[in-house]
Design a protein around this motif. Structure first.
Motif, PDB file in Angstrom:
ATOM      1  N   GLN A 150       7.715  12.222   1.134  1.00 45.58           N
ATOM      2  CA  GLN A 150       8.987  13.192   0.762  1.00 45.58           C
ATOM      3  C   GLN A 150       9.836  13.394  -1.297  1.00 45.58           C
ATOM      4  OE1 GLN A 150      12.953  10.029   2.274  1.00 45.58           O
ATOM      5  NE2 GLN A 150      13.288  12.045   2.476  1.00 45.58           N
ATOM      6  N   ILE A 151       9.712  14.882  -1.268  1.00 47.27           N
ATOM      7  CA  ILE A 151      10.025  15.513  -2.722  1.00 47.27           C
ATOM      8  C   ILE A 151      10.434  15.195  -3.043  1.00 47.27           C
ATOM      9  CG2 ILE A 151       9.732  17.782  -3.343  1.00 47.27           C
ATOM     10  CD1 ILE A 151       8.333  19.053  -0.795  1.00 47.27           C
ATOM     11  N   VAL A 152      10.519  14.992  -4.620  1.00 51.61           N
ATOM     12  CA  VAL A 152      11.856  14.435  -5.519  1.00 51.61           C
ATOM     13  C   VAL A 152      11.610  15.099  -7.212  1.00 51.61           C
ATOM     14  CG1 VAL A 152      12.528  12.244  -6.592  1.00 51.61           C
ATOM     15  CG2 VAL A 152      11.021  11.730  -4.559  1.00 51.61           C
ATOM     16  N   LEU A 153      12.529  15.526  -7.119  1.00 52.78           N
ATOM     17  CA  LEU A 153      13.343  16.414  -8.672  1.00 52.78           C
ATOM     18  C   LEU A 153      14.599  15.824  -9.207  1.00 52.78           C
ATOM     19  CD1 LEU A 153      11.616  18.947  -6.380  1.00 52.78           C
ATOM     20  CD2 LEU A 153      11.385  19.228  -9.194  1.00 52.78           C
ATOM     21  N   ILE A 188      -4.066   4.202   0.722  1.00 55.08           N
ATOM     22  CA  ILE A 188      -2.308   4.292  -0.318  1.00 55.08           C
ATOM     23  C   ILE A 188      -1.206   5.066   1.148  1.00 55.08           C
ATOM     24  CG2 ILE A 188      -0.865   5.168  -1.271  1.00 55.08           C
ATOM     25  CD1 ILE A 188      -3.272   4.331  -3.496  1.00 55.08           C
ATOM     26  N   ALA A 189      -0.519   4.927   1.417  1.00 56.98           N
ATOM     27  CA  ALA A 189       0.550   5.377   2.497  1.00 56.98           C
ATOM     28  C   ALA A 189       1.596   6.195   1.286  1.00 56.98           C
ATOM     29  CB  ALA A 189       1.110   4.618   3.416  1.00 56.98           C
ATOM     30  N   LEU A 190       1.496   7.469   1.148  1.00 55.56           N
ATOM     31  CA  LEU A 190       2.260   8.317   0.196  1.00 55.56           C
ATOM     32  C   LEU A 190       3.718   8.079   0.439  1.00 55.56           C
ATOM     33  CD1 LEU A 190       1.530   9.807  -2.747  1.00 55.56           C
ATOM     34  CD2 LEU A 190       1.726  11.949  -1.676  1.00 55.56           C
ATOM     35  N   GLN A 203       0.500  -1.102   0.184  1.00 59.19           N
ATOM     36  CA  GLN A 203       0.177  -0.554  -0.391  1.00 59.19           C
ATOM     37  C   GLN A 203       0.909   1.475   0.214  1.00 59.19           C
ATOM     38  OE1 GLN A 203      -3.157  -1.435  -0.351  1.00 59.19           O
ATOM     39  NE2 GLN A 203      -3.729  -0.084   0.275  1.00 59.19           N
ATOM     40  N   GLU A 204       1.766   1.140  -0.578  1.00 56.00           N
ATOM     41  CA  GLU A 204       2.888   2.367  -0.421  1.00 56.00           C
ATOM     42  C   GLU A 204       2.900   2.770  -1.605  1.00 56.00           C
ATOM     43  OE1 GLU A 204       6.426   1.775   2.704  1.00 56.00           O
ATOM     44  OE2 GLU A 204       6.820   1.206   0.551  1.00 56.00           O
ATOM     45  N   GLY A 205       2.728   4.282  -2.346  1.00 53.46           N
ATOM     46  CA  GLY A 205       2.676   4.617  -2.802  1.00 53.46           C
ATOM     47  C   GLY A 205       3.324   5.830  -3.782  1.00 53.46           C
ATOM     48  N   ILE A 206       3.458   6.561  -4.766  1.00 56.06           N
ATOM     49  CA  ILE A 206       4.007   7.683  -5.492  1.00 56.06           C
ATOM     50  C   ILE A 206       2.898   8.951  -5.854  1.00 56.06           C
ATOM     51  CG2 ILE A 206       6.517   7.081  -5.727  1.00 56.06           C
ATOM     52  CD1 ILE A 206       6.120   7.052  -8.341  1.00 56.06           C
ATOM     53  N   LEU A 207       2.966   9.910  -6.279  1.00 57.30           N
ATOM     54  CA  LEU A 207       2.500  10.877  -7.286  1.00 57.30           C
ATOM     55  C   LEU A 207       3.214  11.483  -7.805  1.00 57.30           C
ATOM     56  CD1 LEU A 207      -0.211  12.671  -4.857  1.00 57.30           C
ATOM     57  CD2 LEU A 207      -0.536  11.241  -7.008  1.00 57.30           C
ATOM     58  N   ILE A 208       2.944  11.229  -8.717  1.00 57.86           N
ATOM     59  CA  ILE A 208       4.349  12.186 -10.115  1.00 57.86           C
ATOM     60  C   ILE A 208       3.346  13.573 -10.102  1.00 57.86           C
ATOM     61  CG2 ILE A 208       4.888  12.286 -12.331  1.00 57.86           C
ATOM     62  CD1 ILE A 208       5.434   9.114 -11.383  1.00 57.86           C
ATOM     63  N   ASP A 209       4.135  14.948 -10.386  1.00 60.48           N
ATOM     64  CA  ASP A 209       3.127  15.685 -10.673  1.00 60.48           C
ATOM     65  C   ASP A 209       1.759  15.899 -10.418  1.00 60.48           C
ATOM     66  OD1 ASP A 209       5.303  16.253 -12.519  1.00 60.48           O
ATOM     67  OD2 ASP A 209       5.255  16.079 -14.000  1.00 60.48           O
TER      68      ASP A 209
END
Ligand SMILES: [Fe+2]
Length: 233
Positions: A81-84, A53-55, A29-35
């Motif tokens: 966490q913020i990723v670029l 979902i745990a972001l 249940q771990e996830g990411i968001l893009i843009d």
């Protein structure tokens, strides 16, 4: 990509025609968001909650000029966490990914591919056979190269050498679309992209890019400084 092994949602923000992508590992249940976009943060937080979902990470493909990221607000609310990409040098990022560096969420891996050209810090992200191409490669187009250290030559090399070398079946999910397309493939863009398709030379591409005569994005003076601060005003 094994559909059963990944939870995937394509989301849309109407005023800037921006796509936001949610990817998660259904087991952990771990996830990411893009843009993710400021205007749609409540929708995105609700969806994360509904799907339980745990972001873990919030990724931006670049420092956007046409909309404001919701990354800092999402970080506050979820602890993600913020990723670029490394070349953005964005100070508020928790992680700056270099070319080919990877992040894990649950059993899934996402890889950064440095694809400068639209901006110098543009990064595409590859998760299994899904490519999130930001504004580098759009469906039958590409991001403009006339501001934020944009360069048609750099973009051409990024697309031809870093993206068109992926398998033809790779599915392309862009940062925007303005005429209703949701996705494409690398093979389709190699054959049908009117600017970057394999039948076009760099000289032809450069000529097209130099004659677009586009107006500045309406929000550029607000969006770029805000995005350099991860969406804070
Ligand atoms: Fe952009």
């Amino acid at each position: 990509m094994h559909q059963s092994k990944i939870l995937f949602r394509q989301l849309f923000e109407k005023s800037s025609s921006t796509y936001t992508y949610l990817l998660a590992d259904p087991e952990s249940q771990e996830g990411i968001l893009i843009d993710p976009v400021k205007e749609t943060i409540e929708r995105d937080l609700k969806l994360l909650k509904e799907l339980n979902i745990a972001l873990k990470y919030i990724l931006d493909t670049h420092v956007h000029a046409d909309h404001i990221t919701s990354s800092s607000e999402l970080k506050e609310k979820t602890g993600a966490q913020i990723v670029l990409g490394k070349a953005t040098n964005v100070e508020c990022a928790d992680i700056l990914l270099a070319d080919q560096e990877e992040l894990k969420f649950g059993g899934l891996t996402i890889k950064a591919i440095a694809t400068p050209g639209h901006t110098n810090g543009c990064t595409s992200y590859l998760c299994e056979s899904y490519l999130f191409s930001g504004d580098t490669l759009l469906i039958r187009g590409n991001g403009r190269t006339d501001f934020q250290e944009g360069s048609s030559e750099t973009l051409f090399h990024s697309v031809r050498e870093k993206l068109f070398t992926l398998p033809d079946s790779t599915i392309v999910f862009p940062g925007h679309n303005y005429d209703g397309h949701l996705m494409s493939t690398i093979g389709e863009e190699k054959a049908h992209n009117p600017r970057l398709g394999l039948n076009k030379s760099f000289e032809e591409f450069k000529e097209i890019m130099e004659n677009l005569n586009l107006a500045e994005p309406k929000k550029i003076d607000i969006a770029v400084p805000a995005n350099l601060k991860c969406g804070r005003n």
